[in-house]
Design a protein around this motif. Structure first.
Motif, PDB file in Angstrom:
ATOM      1  N   ILE A 247       8.243   0.814 -13.509  1.00 51.16           N
ATOM      2  CA  ILE A 247       7.908  -0.215 -12.525  1.00 51.16           C
ATOM      3  C   ILE A 247       6.990   0.427 -11.486  1.00 51.16           C
ATOM      4  N   ALA A 248       5.777  -0.079 -11.362  1.00 48.24           N
ATOM      5  CA  ALA A 248       4.814   0.462 -10.409  1.00 48.24           C
ATOM      6  C   ALA A 248       4.537  -0.569  -9.324  1.00 48.24           C
ATOM      7  N   SER A 249       4.654  -0.156  -8.075  1.00 43.81           N
ATOM      8  CA  SER A 249       4.360  -1.021  -6.932  1.00 43.81           C
ATOM      9  C   SER A 249       3.178  -0.419  -6.181  1.00 43.81           C
ATOM     10  N   PHE A 250       2.181  -1.246  -5.872  1.00 45.52           N
ATOM     11  CA  PHE A 250       0.916  -0.764  -5.324  1.00 45.52           C
ATOM     12  C   PHE A 250       0.636  -1.353  -3.950  1.00 45.52           C
ATOM     13  N   LEU A 251       0.251  -0.519  -2.998  1.00 43.18           N
ATOM     14  CA  LEU A 251      -0.406  -0.975  -1.781  1.00 43.18           C
ATOM     15  C   LEU A 251      -1.901  -0.888  -2.079  1.00 43.18           C
ATOM     16  N   LEU A 252      -2.533  -2.050  -2.228  1.00 37.34           N
ATOM     17  CA  LEU A 252      -3.904  -2.088  -2.756  1.00 37.34           C
ATOM     18  C   LEU A 252      -4.949  -1.806  -1.691  1.00 37.34           C
ATOM     19  N   GLY A 253      -5.149  -2.783  -0.814  1.00 39.12           N
ATOM     20  CA  GLY A 253      -6.183  -2.698   0.198  1.00 39.12           C
ATOM     21  C   GLY A 253      -6.202  -4.003   0.958  1.00 39.12           C
ATOM     22  N   PRO A 254      -7.093  -4.146   1.939  1.00 38.42           N
ATOM     23  CA  PRO A 254      -7.119  -5.368   2.731  1.00 38.42           C
ATOM     24  C   PRO A 254      -7.512  -6.586   1.905  1.00 38.42           C
ATOM     25  N   LYS A 255      -6.790  -7.702   2.123  1.00 36.00           N
ATOM     26  CA  LYS A 255      -7.158  -8.940   1.442  1.00 36.00           C
ATOM     27  C   LYS A 255      -8.480  -9.465   1.988  1.00 36.00           C
ATOM     28  N   GLU A 256      -8.683  -9.265   3.278  1.00 33.69           N
ATOM     29  CA  GLU A 256      -9.922  -9.656   3.932  1.00 33.69           C
ATOM     30  C   GLU A 256     -10.488  -8.442   4.661  1.00 33.69           C
ATOM     31  N   GLY A 257     -11.766  -8.475   4.955  1.00 36.69           N
ATOM     32  CA  GLY A 257     -12.369  -7.330   5.615  1.00 36.69           C
ATOM     33  C   GLY A 257     -12.731  -6.250   4.616  1.00 36.69           C
ATOM     34  N   GLU A 258     -13.056  -5.075   5.133  1.00 33.56           N
ATOM     35  CA  GLU A 258     -13.573  -3.998   4.296  1.00 33.56           C
ATOM     36  C   GLU A 258     -12.695  -2.755   4.339  1.00 33.56           C
ATOM     37  N   VAL A 259     -12.756  -1.991   3.272  1.00 33.61           N
ATOM     38  CA  VAL A 259     -12.131  -0.671   3.229  1.00 33.61           C
ATOM     39  C   VAL A 259     -13.079   0.300   3.914  1.00 33.61           C
TER      40      VAL A 259
END
Length: 315
Positions: A247-259
């Protein structure tokens, strides 16, 4: 193949010895790009029950699993493919959303008990993800770190590897990096196979460790830290004829805005290494160029000749 003698981060130590823990965490992020997590606060009994639920969902008929459709590219059901013929997985985008969890459960005809386990697990692991991300930021000397990760998407993926005697020694999942900031993996407690690349370029085995999580830094962590944190290549190899579930759980990135790197991590002596970009753009850039092991970062480097290609694809 060598065994992986990697860092272990005891989250209880963050309360007892915060400075020592942050130093150890920063070193793990810089030197390895991965670490084992203990005393994380998620009950072992919940982890065991979640694994049972996951196994039952992955054993569902194909027509039911196919209902698990994408919200963003690669977030839904993945059947075995030419690249990864022994692997399949189900996905849930936005594990912090109760509504998204209920939609995922409805797609798979999950029972009320299964729904409860998934929702409880999702809530608790989301807290672990966010807590570790904040400590990673604090290890760099940042303050008010929780603000940096507000509105970031979280996803989880449940994975099944169907290994047979004929596939021993072959690849379960090809070499890749994670298109995420941070991954928390509940690995199979019995069947090994996960391998990470160390700083010398050699793959080392990550043995199962029941009751713990395994943390993996992805491409986004490297960009966000302005190159301070590593991102680790990893793969799954078939070690024995058995079914392997994780089971892998990810903190991806901002839904809005920029990395982009926080301003505090940028100065004249360490200018920004990467162009700001939308998370979805980077994910599409990886997929469209078949760059699954961090190569796409070069297209967004501030001094890369490929910047124009990356900009044109974004537009």
């Amino acid at each position: 193949m060598a065994m992986c003698n990697m860092p272990v981060i005891d989250l209880q130590e963050s309360a007892d010895k915060p400075h020592e823990m942050k130093k150890k965490l920063r070193e793990a992020c810089e030197e390895w790009g991965c670490f084992r997590v203990t005393n994380h606060g998620v009950a072992s009994s919940l982890m065991v029950e979640m694994k049972k639920v996951v196994r039952s969902l992955l054993d569902l008929p194909l027509d039911i699993k196919m209902r698990n459709t994408d919200v963003i590219a690669g977030s839904g059901y993945m059947p075995p493919s030419a690249a990864n013929p022994l692997y399949e997985g189900l996905g849930l985008y936005d594990m912090a959303s109760s509504e998204a969890i209920q939609t995922f459960c409805s797609q798979l005809d999950a029972s009320p008990y299964q729904r409860k386990v998934i929702e409880t697990y999702g809530k608790e692991v989301h807290e672990v993800l966010m807590g570790i991300a904040e400590k990673m930021g604090e290890s760099l000397g940042l303050e008010g770190v929780e603000e940096y990760f507000k509105g970031w998407a979280c996803q989880f993926r449940i994975n099944k590897y169907s290994f047979t005697p004929q596939t021993v020694g072959s690849s379960g999942v090809q070499i890749h990096t994670d298109c995420a900031f941070l991954t928390i993996l509940q690995d199979d407690e019995h069947v090994g196979g996960l391998q990470v690349m160390n700083k010398f370029g050699s793959f080392v085995d990550v043995p199962p460790c029941p009751g713990s999580f395994f943390a993996i830094l992805g491409d986004i962590a490297h960009v966000w830290s302005n190159g301070r944190f590593g991102y680790v290549k990893h793969r799954v190899e078939c070690k024995e004829a058995s079914v392997r579930v994780s089971i892998a759980s990810f903190l991806l990135g901002p839904k809005e805005g920029e990395v982009r790197a926080p301003q505090e991590l940028v100065d004249p002596n360490r200018p920004p290494l990467f162009l700001p970009f939308a998370y979805q753009h980077y994910k599409k850039l990886r997929l469209s160029n078949n760059m699954r092991a961090g190569e796409a970062l070069a297209l967004l480097h501030t001094h890369s000749d490929a910047n124009e290609l990356a900009r044109s694809e974004q537009n």
